[in-house]
Design a protein around this motif. Structure first.
Motif, short mmCIF file in Angstrom:
data_model
loop_
_atom_site.label_atom_id
_atom_site.label_comp_id
_atom_site.label_asym_id
_atom_site.label_seq_id
_atom_site.Cartn_x
_atom_site.Cartn_y
_atom_site.Cartn_z
N LEU A 37 0.84 -1.19 0.00
CA LEU A 37 0.00 0.00 0.00
C LEU A 37 0.88 1.24 0.00
N VAL A 38 0.60 2.16 -0.91
CA VAL A 38 1.30 3.43 -0.96
C VAL A 38 0.46 4.47 -0.22
N GLY A 39 1.07 5.12 0.77
CA GLY A 39 0.36 6.16 1.51
C GLY A 39 0.45 7.48 0.77
N VAL A 40 -0.70 8.10 0.50
CA VAL A 40 -0.69 9.31 -0.33
C VAL A 40 -1.32 10.51 0.37
N GLY A 41 -1.80 10.35 1.59
CA GLY A 41 -2.56 11.42 2.23
C GLY A 41 -1.82 12.73 2.37
N LEU A 54 -5.52 14.49 4.44
CA LEU A 54 -5.46 14.68 2.99
C LEU A 54 -5.04 16.11 2.68
N ARG A 55 -3.84 16.23 2.15
CA ARG A 55 -3.25 17.55 1.92
C ARG A 55 -3.79 18.22 0.66
N ASP A 56 -4.00 17.41 -0.36
CA ASP A 56 -4.40 17.94 -1.65
C ASP A 56 -5.56 17.10 -2.19
N PRO A 57 -6.79 17.62 -2.13
CA PRO A 57 -7.94 16.86 -2.62
C PRO A 57 -7.80 16.42 -4.07
N ASP A 58 -6.98 17.12 -4.84
CA ASP A 58 -6.78 16.75 -6.24
C ASP A 58 -6.06 15.42 -6.38
N ALA A 59 -5.47 14.95 -5.28
CA ALA A 59 -4.81 13.64 -5.31
C ALA A 59 -5.81 12.53 -5.62
N VAL A 60 -7.06 12.72 -5.22
CA VAL A 60 -8.09 11.72 -5.49
C VAL A 60 -8.31 11.59 -7.00
N VAL A 89 -8.26 0.88 -2.75
CA VAL A 89 -7.93 1.98 -1.85
C VAL A 89 -8.44 1.65 -0.46
N THR A 90 -7.60 1.91 0.54
CA THR A 90 -8.08 1.91 1.91
C THR A 90 -8.17 3.36 2.36
N THR A 91 -9.24 3.67 3.09
CA THR A 91 -9.37 4.98 3.69
C THR A 91 -9.31 4.83 5.19
N SER A 92 -8.90 5.88 5.87
CA SER A 92 -8.72 5.82 7.31
C SER A 92 -8.81 7.23 7.89
N ALA A 93 -8.90 7.29 9.21
CA ALA A 93 -8.84 8.56 9.94
C ALA A 93 -9.85 9.58 9.43
N GLY A 94 -11.11 9.18 9.36
CA GLY A 94 -12.13 10.11 8.90
C GLY A 94 -13.42 9.42 8.53
N ASP A 95 -14.35 10.19 7.98
CA ASP A 95 -15.67 9.70 7.62
C ASP A 95 -15.58 8.92 6.31
#
Length: 318
Positions: free
Chosen positions: A41-45, A76-82, A93-99
């Motif tokens: 898994l690559v962390g991109v947040g 998430l620093r840059d929403p454009d990363a999505v 994708v795994t999501t974490s630390a939020g809704d």
């Protein structure tokens, strides 16, 4: 080792997922896990869209095996990363630390399989309601950010399994084949490990941290609770014990010194997010060797219990 619903879903050889540890889960690192039969898994947040794009391009040059991306929603620093994740054809994708409802619909619309990291049953139900495809069920033993109300992996995995038939990845307190066998027996379809992979030859952190984990014991971590909503499990050092005694402190400021510890080797220079399982890790070896040993021990553990299971009715009747 037999296939599980997780290996079928991910396309990996083994149901062993590498935790997306901040500053560690780069393409260089995650690709080695995928190449060894696990699932990197690559962390991109924390990255900008351009940095995320560079990591995804690099990942594809380093492995032809399946891999995924983690998005820590709160960071998430840059929403454009999505957008970049969608455009580059990431499948998992795994999501974490939020809704989980924040990104799940957007990602699933692009055909991406989404798992959300959960620390308790309430969070699991919220993620399931948001439409996630599966869960990373993380017990309080694990390192890093925690819900202050810690629930152990042994309790959490079977509890959540009783409420869903969607795939579950067990995380927290797992470092070997016996741990994986236990996780699957509890109802998980695979495991996620962080601290064990930190203690690999390829992990891009200073050897001082790796050796500190190898030299630690079962009480070698401490949970810091800077406020009612947030906690972190970290290695026990003079610095972290002082912070624990202090109670309230600026967690963001402490984390800002991570580079000094992670890559500079100053174990008192910051906080090292590590799990309790460090007390069971006794060596530093290659990622490939870690995965090979886990699979071999898993097979041996299952083989040991197979004849016991076959004779269970007779033993119970006697």
């Amino acid at each position: 080792m037999q296939a599980t619903p997780l290996t079928a879903l991910l396309g990996s050889r083994y149901p062993i997922v590498q935790a997306p540890m901040g500053l560690i889960a780069t393409a260089d690192f995650a690709s080695r896990v995928s190449n060894a039969g696990g699932f990197g898994l690559v962390g991109v947040g924390l990255g900008t869209a351009a940095q995320v794009e560079a990591e995804l391009i690099k990942m594809r040059t380093l492995t032809d095996r399946p891999f995924g991306v983690n998005v820590a929603l709160a960071f998430l620093r840059d929403p454009d990363a999505v957008r970049v994740i969608r455009e580059y054809g990431v499948k998992f994708v795994t999501t974490s630390a939020g809704d989980p409802a924040k990104l799940t619909p957007v990602l699933k619309e692009a055909g991406i399989t989404v798992f959300h990291v959960v620390p308790n049953l309430k969070a699991a139900q919220k993620a399931l309601d948001a439409g996630v495809d599966g869960l990373v069920v993380e017990g309080g033993e694990g390192g890093g950010f925690k819900n202050p109300d810690l629930v152990s992996t042994m309790v959490l995995v079977p509890l959540i399994r009783d409420h869903t038939d969607r795939p579950i990845v067990a995380a927290g307190g797992i470092c070997d084949g016996r741990g994986m066998a236990a996780a699957l027996a509890l109802g998980a379809d695979g495991i996620q490990m962080g601290t064990r992979f930190v203690c690999s030859l390829e992990a891009p952190v200073h050897d001082n941290w790796k050796q500190a984990i190898v030299g630690s014991d079962d009480t070698g971590t401490v949970v810091l609770k800077p406020n009612a909503r947030q906690a972190v499990r970290t290695m026990k050092t003079q610095r972290t014990q002082a912070l624990a005694a202090k109670g309230e402190f600026d967690l963001a400021d402490e984390l800002s010194h991570a580079q000094d510890l992670y890559f500079g080797g100053n174990m008192e220079g910051g906080i090292a997010l590590s799990g309790q399982v460090g007390g069971r890790i006794g060596d530093v070896k290659s990622i490939a060797a870690i995965i090979e040993d886990i699979v071999a021990e898993y097979d041996a553990t299952v083989a040991r219990f197979t004849p016991l299971a076959a004779s269970a009715p007779n033993r119970l009747a006697s």
